[in-house]
Design a protein around this motif. Structure first.
Motif, short mmCIF file in Angstrom:
data_model
loop_
_atom_site.label_atom_id
_atom_site.label_comp_id
_atom_site.label_asym_id
_atom_site.label_seq_id
_atom_site.Cartn_x
_atom_site.Cartn_y
_atom_site.Cartn_z
N ALA A 133 0.83 -1.21 0.00
CA ALA A 133 0.00 0.00 0.00
C ALA A 133 0.86 1.26 0.00
N VAL A 134 1.93 1.28 0.79
CA VAL A 134 2.75 2.50 0.91
C VAL A 134 3.42 2.86 -0.42
N PRO A 135 4.12 1.92 -1.07
CA PRO A 135 4.70 2.27 -2.38
C PRO A 135 3.65 2.70 -3.40
N VAL A 136 2.49 2.04 -3.40
CA VAL A 136 1.45 2.39 -4.38
C VAL A 136 0.99 3.82 -4.14
N ALA A 137 0.74 4.15 -2.88
CA ALA A 137 0.30 5.51 -2.55
C ALA A 137 1.38 6.52 -2.97
N GLY A 138 2.62 6.20 -2.65
CA GLY A 138 3.73 7.08 -3.01
C GLY A 138 3.81 7.29 -4.51
N ALA A 139 3.66 6.19 -5.26
CA ALA A 139 3.74 6.27 -6.72
C ALA A 139 2.62 7.14 -7.26
N ALA A 140 1.41 6.98 -6.72
CA ALA A 140 0.28 7.77 -7.19
C ALA A 140 0.54 9.26 -6.98
N VAL A 141 1.01 9.58 -5.77
CA VAL A 141 1.27 10.99 -5.46
C VAL A 141 2.37 11.54 -6.37
N ALA A 142 3.43 10.74 -6.56
CA ALA A 142 4.56 11.19 -7.39
C ALA A 142 4.10 11.42 -8.82
N ALA A 143 3.28 10.47 -9.33
CA ALA A 143 2.81 10.60 -10.71
C ALA A 143 1.98 11.86 -10.85
N TYR A 144 1.16 12.12 -9.85
CA TYR A 144 0.33 13.33 -9.88
C TYR A 144 1.22 14.57 -9.91
N TRP A 145 2.25 14.56 -9.10
CA TRP A 145 3.13 15.71 -8.95
C TRP A 145 3.94 15.94 -10.23
N LEU A 146 4.41 14.86 -10.85
CA LEU A 146 5.36 15.01 -11.96
C LEU A 146 4.67 15.11 -13.31
N PHE A 147 3.60 14.34 -13.54
CA PHE A 147 3.11 14.17 -14.91
C PHE A 147 1.82 14.92 -15.22
N THR A 148 1.19 15.53 -14.25
CA THR A 148 -0.07 16.20 -14.55
C THR A 148 0.06 17.68 -14.28
N GLY A 149 -0.98 18.43 -14.74
CA GLY A 149 -0.98 19.87 -14.52
C GLY A 149 -1.59 20.28 -13.19
N HIS A 150 -1.60 19.39 -12.23
CA HIS A 150 -2.15 19.62 -10.88
C HIS A 150 -3.57 20.13 -10.89
N PRO A 151 -4.51 19.47 -11.65
CA PRO A 151 -5.90 19.92 -11.51
C PRO A 151 -6.42 19.55 -10.12
N ALA A 152 -7.31 20.41 -9.61
CA ALA A 152 -7.73 20.26 -8.21
C ALA A 152 -8.49 18.95 -7.99
N TRP A 153 -9.41 18.59 -8.95
CA TRP A 153 -10.22 17.38 -8.70
C TRP A 153 -9.36 16.12 -8.66
N LEU A 154 -8.34 16.11 -9.55
CA LEU A 154 -7.44 14.96 -9.55
C LEU A 154 -6.64 14.91 -8.25
N GLY A 155 -6.28 16.09 -7.78
CA GLY A 155 -5.53 16.16 -6.52
C GLY A 155 -6.31 15.56 -5.38
N VAL A 156 -7.61 15.91 -5.33
CA VAL A 156 -8.46 15.37 -4.27
C VAL A 156 -8.53 13.85 -4.40
N LEU A 157 -8.72 13.40 -5.68
CA LEU A 157 -8.84 11.97 -5.92
C LEU A 157 -7.59 11.22 -5.47
N VAL A 158 -6.42 11.75 -5.91
CA VAL A 158 -5.15 11.09 -5.57
C VAL A 158 -4.93 11.12 -4.07
#
Lengths: 137, 621
Positions: free
Chosen positions: A3-28
């Motif tokens: 669970a911990v690596p998966v959560a970390g990967a999700a957050v990292a992917a959000y931070w690096l590869f997306t334009g930080h939309p708010a709804w996605l941020g909430v989801l992640v």
């Protein structure tokens, strides 16, 4: 465990590869939170529900939180006894004991035992199994 | 002990079989060359050369295969060396042999040969079987007896003709590789004898006397438990394949036809067919459906006739001196004595299934490896009052990829009463009457049916509401459907409420259609539930579509798995699963009342579950 690596990967992917939309941020964020909660609560829950017992005649395990599973295998029908220790388990001094019968329904696994206890249990099971002939195949 | 070889007649068989490969190859050759304006003479010459090359290639491969293959039977083991590319040496202890499977297609039968597969248990795909392809029928028959009777390999070892080099009085039955008497034309005695079912029978009896297991082989009669009765063919079409089969065959045929240049599905024919169909749909569609069913039924009947023609289920009694049950009870309806629980009664006979009109098949099962019997009633067959019987045995391979027939099948579809009788005989004791399960199990199933029918209705209703509230319109305007929306038609549908009406209609119609069906399945599923405990067996019955009744030998149970999901816990039910080495590995008593289920498990194998059981509920600590 994962669970911990998966959560970390999700957050990292959000931070690096997306334009930080708010709804996605909430989801992640929610997803990561769930993963972390699972990582904290999961082992406790399973520790609370998992039980095992070895008598002179049988091996017995219980596990499962939503679906309870009890399994019994008689000593006389045990074919192999294995112990296995992964790298993380070695870190914590733990081991799994796997008991296989002749059935294709799958082996019985006792997870996360103290490794000395596991070795002792495996030795005991092997001794008892050798004393009882036949495996009903 | 010297090694034996496979008979050289096998080369003739593979030559004949390779002709099957020659035909498509030559067809392609002819097509290609004809397209290039070759003369017919040249085409014929090329086709002939290709044919010879193909046959020669196959035969050459078979020569190397035969040269590479050796087998022998010693007092303890059966050994096989094989493999053209990668060499293998496999050695199986004789007491691990659980089944012997003989199979001869028409070509092999004509040459008096048969393929022998020896099942040795184990769950692996590779390690579970030893194949001798092929052996002379007489030799295979003798090997079968020797392997499964458990007697010393008397005939095979003692009468081993290799050192002596002299033909035995039967011709040369035992000298596999050394019987180099050429192929077809100069067939020996065993060849002609193996050709017809009745004569094969005679021959095998004779073999038993001459070099089976000594005097005993002749003295004790083989008991035929059931023979094919042709009225049973009425059960043959009662499968899904009767309805789906014809369409499936068309789909399968499409490829080769396409290769031959017959364009079945070209635009022209498709338009033609479509035009014909739509011209008078009330006539043509039933005609097409009826044609489909007729083709499917014909196919099913033909398959039944081929695979079950000459069917016989027989029991060969055990070897003398062994403490076996007398053959009497199997013939009559005498119930065997109640066995001490949890212990296997000695059973030392052998069960043999013989069948096949063209390809003859024979499967022999060691009775001591039988752990019970299963009665299978698929939906259509059940509605027609039929059932089939399967063996629950250890060491029977699972059906492999591409093999359609069930290896453990003991009977063709036959009347239910007959199936129950045979199952009881095979299982070795009268089967207990199944006890129905608590009403909570029915409530579970009905609730599940309601959910299955209700969920799409709710989803459709939600969609309809969403459309009414303008959600769909806004979504389409926002580019939600991409290219579709530009069409304007979709917008128009949404605008004038057509789509909404459709959604509401579907929301009403889907449950109306699905609900009765789902409820029927639910009720059938509940009525199929049952369990029972007999003197020798644990009986478990379940299944809504395919109802399976399994009688499992209590002595064959090697453990219990008891599961209880959250919903089962609330309903006070649980699933008791007996694990075993045979058949599927575990057989489940589904949705049995909590206390009843645990009591059942505790009584079926006394002493196993008791230490962990608090009467009145499962132990929690």
């Amino acid at each position: 465990m994962l669970a911990v690596p998966v959560a970390g990967a999700a957050v990292a992917a959000y931070w690096l590869f997306t334009g930080h939309p708010a709804w996605l941020g909430v989801l992640v964020g929610g997803f990561a939170g769930c993963c972390l909660a699972l990582a904290v609560a999961g082992p406790r829950a399973s520790y609370r529900v998992e039980r095992w017992e070895v008598t002179d005649d049988a091996v017995y395990t219980r596990k499962g939180w939503l679906t309870h599973t009890w399994r019994v295998a008689p000593m006389s029908r045990i074919q192999t006894v294995d112990t296995a220790r992964g790298p993380v388990q070695r870190l914590f001094g733990l081991a799994d004991v796997t008991v296989t019968t002749a059935s294709a329904a799958g082996p019985i696994t006792i997870e996360g035992l103290d490794h000395e206890l596991a070795a002792e249990l495996a030795a005991r099971l092997t001794a008892i199994t050798q004393a009882t002939p036949g495996d009903a195949t | 002990m010297s090694w034996r070889r496979l008979p050289r007649r096998s080369l003739a068989v593979s030559a004949v079989l390779s002709l099957g490969a020659v035909v498509p190859v030559d067809v392609v050759v002819v097509r290609v060359l004809h397209g290039r304006d070759w003369t017919w003479g040249a085409i014929a010459a090329v086709a002939a050369v290709t044919a010879v090359l193909v046959v020669a290639g196959v035969v050459a491969y078979d020569v190397t295969r035969l040269r590479a293959t050796r087998w022998r039977l010693t007092r303890e083991r059966l050994e096989l060396r094989s493999g053209v590319v990668s060499r293998q040496h496999r050695s199986v202890p004789r007491d691990r042999v659980r089944s012997v499977d003989l199979r001869a297609d028409p070509v092999r039968r004509a040459f008096g040969l048969t393929v022998v597969k020896i099942g040795t248990g184990g769950h692996g795909d590779e390690g579970a079987e030893l194949t001798l392809d092929p052996l002379p029928v007489s030799e295979a028959e003798a090997l079968r007896r020797v392997l499964l009777s458990g007697a010393p390999a008397g005939a095979f070892l003692a009468e081993d003709p290799v050192p002596a080099g002299a033909p035995s009085r039967e011709g040369e039955p035992l000298r596999g590789g050394e019987t180099s008497r050429g192929s077809g034309p100069s067939r020996g005695g065993e060849t002609s004898r193996g050709s017809g079912p009745s004569r094969e029978d005679e021959a095998s009896g004779e073999r038993g006397r001459s070099w089976g297991d000594g005097p005993a082989g002749a003295a004790r009669a083989v008991e035929v438990v059931v023979r094919l009765r042709w009225p049973w063919v009425r059960y043959a079409p009662l499968t899904v394949w009767s309805f789906a089969g014809a369409a499936l065959v068309l789909g399968v045929l499409y490829k080769p036809l396409d290769a031959l240049g017959v364009e079945v599905f070209s635009a022209g024919t498709a338009a033609l067919v479509w035009g014909w169909l739509t011209e008078r749909p009330w006539v043509t569609i039933p005609v097409v459906l009826a044609g489909n069913v007729a083709a499917g039924v014909t196919g099913a009947v033909l398959i039944f006739v081929e695979s079950w023609g000459g069917y016989r289920l027989e029991r060969e009694p055990g070897r003398p001196g062994a403490p076996g049950r007398p053959a009497g009870p199997y013939g009559g309806a005498v119930e065997p004595a109640v066995e001490p629980c949890g212990r296997l009664a000695p059973r030392d006979g052998r069960w043999r299934v013989r069948r096949g009109l063209l390809t003859s098949r024979s499967l022999t099962l060691d009775e001591s490896r039988l752990r019970g019997a299963e009665i299978r009633e698929p939906l259509l067959l059940r509605l027609g009052g039929g059932a089939r019987v399967k063996a629950v045995a250890t060491g029977l391979g699972k059906a492999r990829e591409g093999e359609t027939e069930d290896v453990a099948a003991l009977t063709p579809p036959l009347p239910r009463a007959e199936a129950a009788r045979i199952a009881a005989l095979v299982a070795g004791g009268r089967l207990p009457e199944p006890v129905p399960h608590p009403a909570a199990a029915r409530r579970r199933r009905v609730r599940r049916a309601l959910i299955v029918a209700g969920a799409p209705a709710v989803a459709l209703a939600a969609t309809a509401t969403w459309i009414r509230n303008g959600g769909a319109e806004a979504w389409v305007r926002g580019g939600g459907l991409g290219a579709w929306a530009r069409d304007g038609a979709v917008r128009a549908w949404i605008g004038d409420g057509t789509l909404e009406a459709w959604a509401w209609g579907a929301a009403a119609a889907v449950p109306l259609l699905v609900l009765p069906l789902a409820l029927l399945v639910a009720v059938a599923g509940y009525r199929g539930l049952g369990h029972g405990l007999g003197g020798r067996h644990l009986l478990a019955r379940s299944g809504a579509v395919v109802r399976r009744t399994v009688a499992l030998d209590r002595g064959g149970i090697v453990g219990w798995t008891i599961t209880q999901s959250y919903l089962q816990r609330r309903a006070g039910l649980l699933t008791v699963s007996a694990t075993t080495a045979a058949g599927d590995g575990h057989y489940d008593v589904v949705d049995v009342g909590g206390d009843t289920g645990l009591e059942l498990a505790a009584r079926a194998v006394p002493g196993l579950l008791d230490p962990f059981l608090v009467r009145g509920g499962p132990r929690t600590g």
